[in-house]
Design an enzyme around this catalytic site. Structure first.
Site, PDB file in Angstrom:
ATOM      1  N   CYS A   3      -0.888  71.562  31.774  1.00 14.62           N
ATOM      2  CA  CYS A   3       0.547  71.660  32.055  1.00 14.62           C
ATOM      3  C   CYS A   3       1.096  70.288  32.447  1.00 14.62           C
ATOM      4  O   CYS A   3       0.351  69.358  32.768  1.00 14.62           O
ATOM      5  CB  CYS A   3       0.815  72.719  33.127  1.00 14.62           C
ATOM      6  N   CYS A   6      -0.049  68.924  35.777  1.00 14.27           N
ATOM      7  CA  CYS A   6      -1.457  68.508  35.719  1.00 14.27           C
ATOM      8  C   CYS A   6      -1.566  67.161  35.006  1.00 14.27           C
ATOM      9  O   CYS A   6      -2.350  66.295  35.414  1.00 14.27           O
ATOM     10  CB  CYS A   6      -2.297  69.557  35.001  1.00 14.27           C
ATOM     11  N   ASP A  29      11.756  63.637  41.042  1.00  9.40           N
ATOM     12  CA  ASP A  29      12.157  64.622  40.035  1.00  9.40           C
ATOM     13  C   ASP A  29      12.923  63.900  38.926  1.00  9.40           C
ATOM     14  O   ASP A  29      13.768  63.039  39.185  1.00  9.40           O
ATOM     15  CB  ASP A  29      13.026  65.709  40.675  1.00  9.40           C
ATOM     16  N   HIS A  96       3.419  75.420  37.838  1.00  7.83           N
ATOM     17  CA  HIS A  96       2.416  74.708  38.636  1.00  7.83           C
ATOM     18  C   HIS A  96       3.079  74.514  40.000  1.00  7.83           C
ATOM     19  O   HIS A  96       4.121  73.852  40.092  1.00  7.83           O
ATOM     20  CB  HIS A  96       2.055  73.373  37.968  1.00  7.83           C
ATOM     21  N   HIS A  98       4.803  73.686  43.283  1.00  6.35           N
ATOM     22  CA  HIS A  98       5.366  72.417  43.751  1.00  6.35           C
ATOM     23  C   HIS A  98       6.417  72.679  44.808  1.00  6.35           C
ATOM     24  O   HIS A  98       7.105  73.708  44.779  1.00  6.35           O
ATOM     25  CB  HIS A  98       5.970  71.613  42.591  1.00  6.35           C
TER      26      HIS A  98
HETATM   27  P1  AMP Z   1      11.210  74.335  39.166  1.00  4.47           P
HETATM   28  O1  AMP Z   1      12.462  74.642  38.371  1.00  4.47           O
HETATM   29  O2  AMP Z   1      11.262  74.772  40.605  1.00  4.47           O
HETATM   30  O3  AMP Z   1       9.979  74.844  38.442  1.00  4.47           O
HETATM   31  O4  AMP Z   1      11.122  72.761  39.240  1.00  4.47           O
HETATM   32  C1  AMP Z   1      10.635  71.986  38.191  1.00  4.47           C
HETATM   33  C2  AMP Z   1      11.203  70.612  38.386  1.00  4.47           C
HETATM   34  O5  AMP Z   1      10.400  69.702  37.658  1.00  4.47           O
HETATM   35  C3  AMP Z   1      12.643  70.429  37.887  1.00  4.47           C
HETATM   36  O6  AMP Z   1      13.471  70.010  38.961  1.00  4.47           O
HETATM   37  C4  AMP Z   1      12.515  69.366  36.801  1.00  4.47           C
HETATM   38  O7  AMP Z   1      13.601  68.475  36.788  1.00  4.47           O
HETATM   39  C5  AMP Z   1      11.219  68.685  37.183  1.00  4.47           C
HETATM   40  N1  AMP Z   1      10.487  68.039  36.096  1.00  4.47           N
HETATM   41  C6  AMP Z   1      10.156  68.589  34.903  1.00  4.47           C
HETATM   42  N2  AMP Z   1       9.448  67.723  34.169  1.00  4.47           N
HETATM   43  C7  AMP Z   1       9.320  66.592  34.913  1.00  4.47           C
HETATM   44  C8  AMP Z   1       8.703  65.334  34.709  1.00  4.47           C
HETATM   45  N3  AMP Z   1       8.046  65.034  33.571  1.00  4.47           N
HETATM   46  N4  AMP Z   1       8.775  64.405  35.698  1.00  4.47           N
HETATM   47  C9  AMP Z   1       9.426  64.688  36.835  1.00  4.47           C
HETATM   48  N5  AMP Z   1      10.020  65.863  37.099  1.00  4.47           N
HETATM   49  C10 AMP Z   1       9.982  66.814  36.152  1.00  4.47           C
HETATM   50 ZN    ZN Z   2      -0.895  72.380  36.162  1.00  4.20          ZN
END
Ligand code: AMP
Ligand code: ZN
Length: 112
Positions: A3, A6, A29, A96, A98
């Site tokens: 993912c 990861c 983010d 994943h 967070h």
């Molecule tokens: P959630 O919606 O709680 O699952 O949060 C996922 C977060 O990951 C969102 O705020 C996205 O903007 C952020 N996100 C997704 N891909 C990346 C990435 N490659 N680098 C940094 N943040 C990311």
């Molecule tokens: Zn993962």
């Protein structure tokens, strides 16, 4: 394929790393919702808080303590918010576990 978080934790996808140790990584983010918007992520793949187990308790505790330390370092410790979205209906888009650290602006309550 692993993912996206990861891959970031493994260094295979670039990110703006704020903090890293043997069990977690914190990075900006990519789509910030506040002047400070940092994700604190365990290296262990846990799909969501619903999949966390009792032997993850100390790890999850350390993620929160690290979030507080980062909030202090980023000088937003007078007012910040930690958010875990669990499930699609709560806005979880990356499966994943967070923690979102949001700060640097007024944060309304209740959240949407
Ligand atoms: P959630 O919606 O709680 O699952 O949060 C996922 C977060 O990951 C969102 O705020 C996205 O903007 C952020 N996100 C997704 N891909 C990346 C990435 N490659 N680098 C940094 N943040 C990311
Ligand atoms: Zn993962």
């Amino acid at each position: 394929m692993a993912c996206i978080f990861c891959q970031i934790a493994g260094g295979d996808v670039p990110s703006e790393i704020i903090y890293k140790d043997e069990e977690m990584v914190a990075f900006n983010d990519i789509n910030p919702e506040a002047p400070v918007h940092i994700l604190i992520v365990p290296k262990k793949h846990i799909s969501s808080l619903n999949e966390a187990e009792s032997n993850d308790a100390q790890l999850i505790g350390r993620l929160f303590l690290r979030a507080a330390k980062i909030a202090h370092d980023k000088r937003v410790d007078k007012g910040y918010r930690l958010v875990i979205n669990v499930g699609r209906e709560a806005g979880q888009t990356v499966d994943h576990l967070h923690i979102h650290l949001l700060g640097g602006r007024y944060l309304a309550w209740p959240p949407g």
